[in-house]
Scaffold this active site. Structure first.
Site, PDB file in Angstrom:
ATOM      1  CG  ASP A  85      10.335  -7.275   5.061  1.00 53.48           C
ATOM      2  OD1 ASP A  85       9.837  -6.056   5.341  1.00 53.48           O
ATOM      3  OD2 ASP A  85      10.321  -7.843   6.018  1.00 53.48           O
ATOM      4  CB  THR A  86      13.208  -2.942   2.568  1.00 49.30           C
ATOM      5  OG1 THR A  86      12.932  -3.305   1.251  1.00 49.30           O
ATOM      6  CG2 THR A  86      14.553  -2.268   2.703  1.00 49.30           C
ATOM      7  CG  ASP A 122      15.338   6.880   1.224  1.00 43.36           C
ATOM      8  OD1 ASP A 122      15.723   6.035   1.405  1.00 43.36           O
ATOM      9  OD2 ASP A 122      14.555   7.092   0.398  1.00 43.36           O
ATOM     10  CG  ASN A 164      -2.099  -0.950   1.172  1.00 38.13           C
ATOM     11  OD1 ASN A 164      -2.547  -1.085  -0.042  1.00 38.13           O
ATOM     12  ND2 ASN A 164      -2.350  -1.750   2.229  1.00 38.13           N
ATOM     13  CG  PHE A 212      10.279   5.980   1.333  1.00 39.88           C
ATOM     14  CD1 PHE A 212      10.040   4.711   2.098  1.00 39.88           C
ATOM     15  CD2 PHE A 212      10.469   6.200   0.215  1.00 39.88           C
ATOM     16  CE1 PHE A 212      10.015   3.486   1.552  1.00 39.88           C
ATOM     17  CE2 PHE A 212      10.761   4.681  -0.712  1.00 39.88           C
ATOM     18  CZ  PHE A 212      10.367   3.661   0.035  1.00 39.88           C
ATOM     19  CG  HIS A 218       6.872   7.125  -1.018  1.00 47.11           C
ATOM     20  ND1 HIS A 218       6.868   8.501  -1.649  1.00 47.11           N
ATOM     21  CD2 HIS A 218       6.204   7.478   0.130  1.00 47.11           C
ATOM     22  CE1 HIS A 218       6.750   9.333  -0.824  1.00 47.11           C
ATOM     23  NE2 HIS A 218       6.239   8.821   0.369  1.00 47.11           N
TER      24      HIS A 218
END
Length: 193
Positions: A69-70, A152, A9, A149, A12
């Site tokens: 997933d980060t 960053d 969702n 975002f 970005h």
């Protein structure tokens, strides 16, 4: 055009990945397929969380999809925040709070090395595939820039003189962890066509 769902969702992320995928695929997000529920991320690895989200969409909606997933991994903090990057400072998932906590935790430490790691889980034609992208860098002592975002504003990639938040999206997309993982995904998808 092959329709594929990016199980997110986060607008970005969707914008970043659309720019990388080009127009060979009809890329849609969770909102576009009417998936409004919060998909739980209960695994203790990036790979596990990506698979949970991709399987959720594939099982309930019957669509080809991928999820990512980060995590930002900081060796001096035992690779924290890692899989908990989005909720590092609490369940409210505030990027500002997460960055503030990270800067507090690193205060006074000389080793500020870090890396962003993205894992993408793709489910297409019933088969699962994993793709990983990593970018090394370090954490600055204060925020710089207003683009991007998450972490960053404090992540300075190796060999660059700007944080991710100081880069235009097109520049970030040439070197980011997500770009590297998506590049592997795109190469794979292009071979299927």
């Amino acid at each position: 055009m092959h329709k594929i769902v990016f199980a997110t969702n986060n607008q970005h992320k969707l914008t970043e990945v659309k720019a990388l995928l080009g127009d060979k695929f009809d890329l849609v997000g969770l909102d576009d397929i009417g998936c409004t529920e919060e998909i739980p991320e209960t695994a203790d690895t990036l790979e596990g969380n990506a698979l949970i989200k991709a399987r959720y969409v594939a099982d309930r909606y019957g669509l080809d999809c991928f999820a990512d997933d980060t995590g930002l991994e900081v060796p001096a903090l035992n690779n924290a925040p890692g899989v908990y990057s989005a909720r590092y400072a609490g369940p409210q998932k505030s990027a500002d709070d997460n960055v503030a906590k990270l800067l507090r935790e690193l205060n006074g430490l000389h080793n500020r090395k870090a890396h962003f790691r993205t894992v993408i889980a793709l489910i297409i034609e019933g088969k699962e595939h994993l793709f990983e992208g990593v970018v090394d860098g370090y954490i600055t002592k204060e925020r710089h820039g207003s683009e991007g975002f998450g972490y960053d504003p404090v992540f300075l990639p190796d060999g660059k003189d700007k944080t991710f938040a100081e880069m235009l999206l097109t520049e970030k997309n040439t070197i980011s962890h997500r770009a590297r993982a998506v590049s592997k995904l795109v190469n794979f998808l292009n071979k299927l066509q």
